[in-house]
Design a protein around this motif. Structure first.
Motif, PDB file in Angstrom:
ATOM      1  N   GLY A 289       0.773  -1.470  -0.280  1.00 57.54           N
ATOM      2  CA  GLY A 289       0.031   0.089  -0.062  1.00 57.54           C
ATOM      3  C   GLY A 289       0.970   1.540   0.074  1.00 57.54           C
ATOM      4  N   ARG A 290       0.009   2.449  -0.679  1.00 58.84           N
ATOM      5  CA  ARG A 290       1.050   3.471  -0.284  1.00 58.84           C
ATOM      6  C   ARG A 290       1.748   3.863   1.227  1.00 58.84           C
ATOM      7  NH1 ARG A 290      -2.791   7.854  -1.655  1.00 58.84           N
ATOM      8  NH2 ARG A 290      -2.922   7.749  -4.049  1.00 58.84           N
ATOM      9  N   MET A 291       1.426   3.439   2.044  1.00 57.43           N
ATOM     10  CA  MET A 291       2.133   4.057   3.426  1.00 57.43           C
ATOM     11  C   MET A 291       3.178   2.691   3.422  1.00 57.43           C
ATOM     12  SD  MET A 291      -1.208   4.250   6.254  1.00 57.43           S
ATOM     13  CE  MET A 291      -2.072   5.657   6.337  1.00 57.43           C
ATOM     14  N   GLY A 292       3.390   1.823   2.466  1.00 56.79           N
ATOM     15  CA  GLY A 292       4.672   0.965   2.899  1.00 56.79           C
ATOM     16  C   GLY A 292       5.590   1.952   1.663  1.00 56.79           C
ATOM     17  N   PHE A 293       6.011   3.088   1.512  1.00 56.17           N
ATOM     18  CA  PHE A 293       7.445   4.195   0.975  1.00 56.17           C
ATOM     19  C   PHE A 293       7.108   4.827   1.848  1.00 56.17           C
ATOM     20  CE2 PHE A 293       4.696   1.651  -2.642  1.00 56.17           C
ATOM     21  CZ  PHE A 293       5.488   0.996  -3.672  1.00 56.17           C
ATOM     22  N   PRO A 294       8.713   5.538   2.018  1.00 60.09           N
ATOM     23  CA  PRO A 294       8.667   6.098   2.810  1.00 60.09           C
ATOM     24  C   PRO A 294       7.765   7.933   2.690  1.00 60.09           C
ATOM     25  CG  PRO A 294      10.837   5.407   2.331  1.00 60.09           C
ATOM     26  CD  PRO A 294       9.629   4.297   1.280  1.00 60.09           C
ATOM     27  N   GLY A 295       7.171   8.083   3.373  1.00 61.89           N
ATOM     28  CA  GLY A 295       6.899   9.229   2.752  1.00 61.89           C
ATOM     29  C   GLY A 295       5.854   9.735   2.398  1.00 61.89           C
ATOM     30  N   MET A 296       5.114   8.118   2.211  1.00 60.61           N
ATOM     31  CA  MET A 296       4.068   7.597   1.019  1.00 60.61           C
ATOM     32  C   MET A 296       3.614   8.071   0.190  1.00 60.61           C
ATOM     33  SD  MET A 296       1.297   7.619   4.410  1.00 60.61           S
ATOM     34  CE  MET A 296       1.070   9.602   4.421  1.00 60.61           C
ATOM     35  N   GLN A 297       5.140   8.085  -0.651  1.00 59.81           N
ATOM     36  CA  GLN A 297       5.293   8.570  -2.065  1.00 59.81           C
ATOM     37  C   GLN A 297       5.486   7.222  -2.249  1.00 59.81           C
ATOM     38  OE1 GLN A 297       5.212  11.511  -3.475  1.00 59.81           O
ATOM     39  NE2 GLN A 297       3.610  11.803  -1.242  1.00 59.81           N
ATOM     40  N   ARG A 298       4.998   6.588  -3.366  1.00 63.34           N
ATOM     41  CA  ARG A 298       5.007   4.989  -4.262  1.00 63.34           C
ATOM     42  C   ARG A 298       6.616   5.964  -5.360  1.00 63.34           C
ATOM     43  NH1 ARG A 298       1.748   0.514  -4.867  1.00 63.34           N
ATOM     44  NH2 ARG A 298       0.452   1.687  -3.776  1.00 63.34           N
ATOM     45  N   THR A 299       7.409   4.424  -5.284  1.00 63.49           N
ATOM     46  CA  THR A 299       8.431   4.971  -6.193  1.00 63.49           C
ATOM     47  C   THR A 299       8.463   3.336  -7.153  1.00 63.49           C
ATOM     48  OG1 THR A 299       9.775   3.487  -4.264  1.00 63.49           O
ATOM     49  CG2 THR A 299      10.121   5.758  -3.533  1.00 63.49           C
ATOM     50  N   TYR A 300       7.491   2.997  -7.243  1.00 64.89           N
ATOM     51  CA  TYR A 300       7.787   1.743  -8.296  1.00 64.89           C
ATOM     52  C   TYR A 300       6.066   0.842  -8.527  1.00 64.89           C
ATOM     53  CZ  TYR A 300       8.225  -1.484  -4.536  1.00 64.89           C
ATOM     54  OH  TYR A 300       7.500  -2.583  -3.402  1.00 64.89           O
ATOM     55  N   GLY A 301       5.632   1.092  -9.195  1.00 64.17           N
ATOM     56  CA  GLY A 301       3.880   0.765  -9.529  1.00 64.17           C
ATOM     57  C   GLY A 301       2.994   1.923  -9.695  1.00 64.17           C
ATOM     58  N   ALA A 302       2.312   1.719  -9.798  1.00 62.80           N
ATOM     59  CA  ALA A 302       1.178   2.653 -10.368  1.00 62.80           C
ATOM     60  C   ALA A 302       0.169   2.760  -9.713  1.00 62.80           C
ATOM     61  CB  ALA A 302       0.170   2.760 -12.007  1.00 62.80           C
ATOM     62  N   GLU A 303      -0.825   3.354  -8.820  1.00 60.42           N
ATOM     63  CA  GLU A 303      -1.804   3.300  -7.907  1.00 60.42           C
ATOM     64  C   GLU A 303      -2.693   2.308  -8.516  1.00 60.42           C
ATOM     65  OE1 GLU A 303      -2.195   4.203  -4.732  1.00 60.42           O
ATOM     66  OE2 GLU A 303       0.228   5.526  -4.978  1.00 60.42           O
ATOM     67  N   PRO A 304      -3.506   1.661  -7.548  1.00 61.81           N
ATOM     68  CA  PRO A 304      -4.003   0.546  -8.244  1.00 61.81           C
ATOM     69  C   PRO A 304      -6.037   1.262  -8.813  1.00 61.81           C
ATOM     70  CG  PRO A 304      -3.968  -0.504  -6.410  1.00 61.81           C
ATOM     71  CD  PRO A 304      -3.011   1.657  -6.050  1.00 61.81           C
ATOM     72  N   GLU A 305      -6.595   1.074  -9.880  1.00 54.33           N
ATOM     73  CA  GLU A 305      -7.634   1.679 -10.512  1.00 54.33           C
ATOM     74  C   GLU A 305      -8.404   0.188 -11.797  1.00 54.33           C
ATOM     75  OE1 GLU A 305      -8.309   4.222 -10.530  1.00 54.33           O
ATOM     76  OE2 GLU A 305      -5.933   6.167  -9.723  1.00 54.33           O
TER      77      GLU A 305
END
Length: 417
Positions: A289-305
């Motif tokens: 999920g988004r919270m799995g990235f530092p600062g909640m900024q996704r560094t790989y992959g796209a947001e689920p749609e």
């Protein structure tokens, strides 16, 4: 404000993600009414444990090379299990037998049999138990589930799920991962279960947890490996392709294909067909999920749609449902949605009684249903025929590790409860 004191078992790569999530979720502590504090860690490798403690500011007295010593503490509220697949069952059972509620990294186990032991242990001992399945904790999944429940697709009848990569065997093509990922003894199986819990579990959840009838499967290692690159003494023992077709009691047919190595290309294709419409599932979350990235900024992959296909006023349409954009608005309008947007937040809310057995997502049951499906694929391959759900339950193997060297002691796990 309630502070939940957490002990972590396992200081490998996945524990780093869990720590990132705890840090990010604490930003919302005022809204949630609770925060997490990791106060102890156990890890069999002393060098890794020391580095982990230094990184996260834990004193030496709070670091253990024997997780059984951590379980003797009386100042922990819960224990977070971050070991590898075939250690989930014995370690989680030890946690619950020691008197703690337990949060376990995915997959619940490598077989239906082993996962059911964990669930049965929790029920018998009255412990709360939760499994990390971040793919459930997204607006994408909630929208798909709600649309299906509302009848927007009519009657669902077919699912296609393909997650294929040409060269991404953890520990082999990706040496930054431990070689335990391709050890049959430690991992049990390949990405078909390790990532399969995210995608198969998501499908079963949005369909309302249908009962499995039968499975016809194909699973093996099809690609040669270079022995010079094998660093694990167990050798390379897991499959790189898993394919099969399942039928469910509600009439749905489900095709699943997973490869971690193939002579083709990387691609994914997931869709659900119904009598009145269809859903394409894009970029299912498999990264915490988004919270799995530092600062909640996704560094790989796209947001689920999601993309809906169907009829609108007599016209065939394809509609982007903008799950991420609308999910952000949804959470602003109702901060309670935080409880459903992250797995660790849901776990702690359930642990504290903010969510109940009725209002939380029953992740152990989702994980168990996924393993019934994948065990069926492996059993069908072994027997060379279609297998029924009751056969799979009866023949599901014990894969959990029964003994492990901790320090200079060979520890035999007691899984009786």
């Amino acid at each position: 404000m309630k502070e939940v004191r957490v002990g972590i078992i396992g200081a490998g790569m996945i524990s780093e993600r869990h720590m990132t999530i705890y840090e990010n979720m604490n930003r919302y502590a005022e809204l949630l009414g609770f925060r997490a504090k990791v106060v102890a860690c156990a890890e069999a490798r002393a060098d890794r444990l020391k580095a982990w403690g230094e990184k996260y500011g834990l004193e030496e007295k709070d670091l253990y090379t024997d997780f059984r010593e951590l379980l003797k503490r009386d100042d922990l509220d819960t224990v977070d299990v971050c070991v590898h697949n075939n250690l989930h069952t014995p370690v989680s059972i030890a946690v619950m037998k020691a008197g703690f509620d337990c949060y376990c990294e995915k997959p619940a186990a490598a077989s239906y049999h082993d996962a059911k032991m964990m669930i049965d242990c929790a029920k018998k001992l009255g412990r709360k138990f939760h499994v990390q399945i971040s793919s459930l904790m997204s607006p994408q999944t909630r929208v798909a589930r709600d649309m299906i429940a509302a009848g927007d697709l009519g009657t669902p009848y077919y699912v296609n799920l393909e997650q294929c990569v040409s060269r991404r065997r953890p520990g082999y093509d990706l040496p930054e991962f431990t070689s335990d990922f391709y050890s049959r003894r430690v991992a049990g199986h390949g990405p078909s279960i390790d990532l399969g819990i995210y995608v198969i579990g998501q499908i079963l959840f949005v369909l309302g947890m249908p009962e499995l009838l039968s499975v016809n499967g194909f699973a093996r290692r099809g690609i040669d490996v270079d022995e010079r690159l094998i660093t694990n003494p167990d050798g390379f023992g897991v499959e790189d392709i898993c394919d099969g077709f399942a039928k469910f009691e509600n009439g749905v047919g489900f095709h699943y294909l997973s490869t971690s190595a193939n002579h083709y290309k990387d691609y994914s294709m997931t869709y659900i067909l119904g009598s009145k419409g269809g859903l394409e599932i894009l970029d299912t979350d498999m990264a915490g999920g988004r919270m799995g990235f530092p600062g909640m900024q996704r560094t790989y992959g796209a947001e689920p749609e999601l993309r809906f296909y169907g009829d609108m006023g007599g016209r065939n349409v394809a509609v982007d449902l903008k799950c991420d954009e609308n999910g952000i608005l949804e959470q602003r309008q109702n901060p309670n949605m935080l409880l459903y947007n992250d797995n660790q937040i849901m776990w702690l809310a359930y642990k504290l009684g903010i969510l109940t057995d009725e209002t939380r997502y029953n992740t152990p049951e989702v994980a168990l249903s996924q393993l019934l499906f994948t065990d069926g694929l492996f059993l069908s391959e072994e027997l060379g025929r279609e297998v029924k759900a009751e056969e799979i339950k009866a023949m599901s193997p014990e894969l959990y590790i029964k003994e492990q060297e901790i320090g200079s002691e060979m520890v035999k796990y007691d899984v009786e409860f």
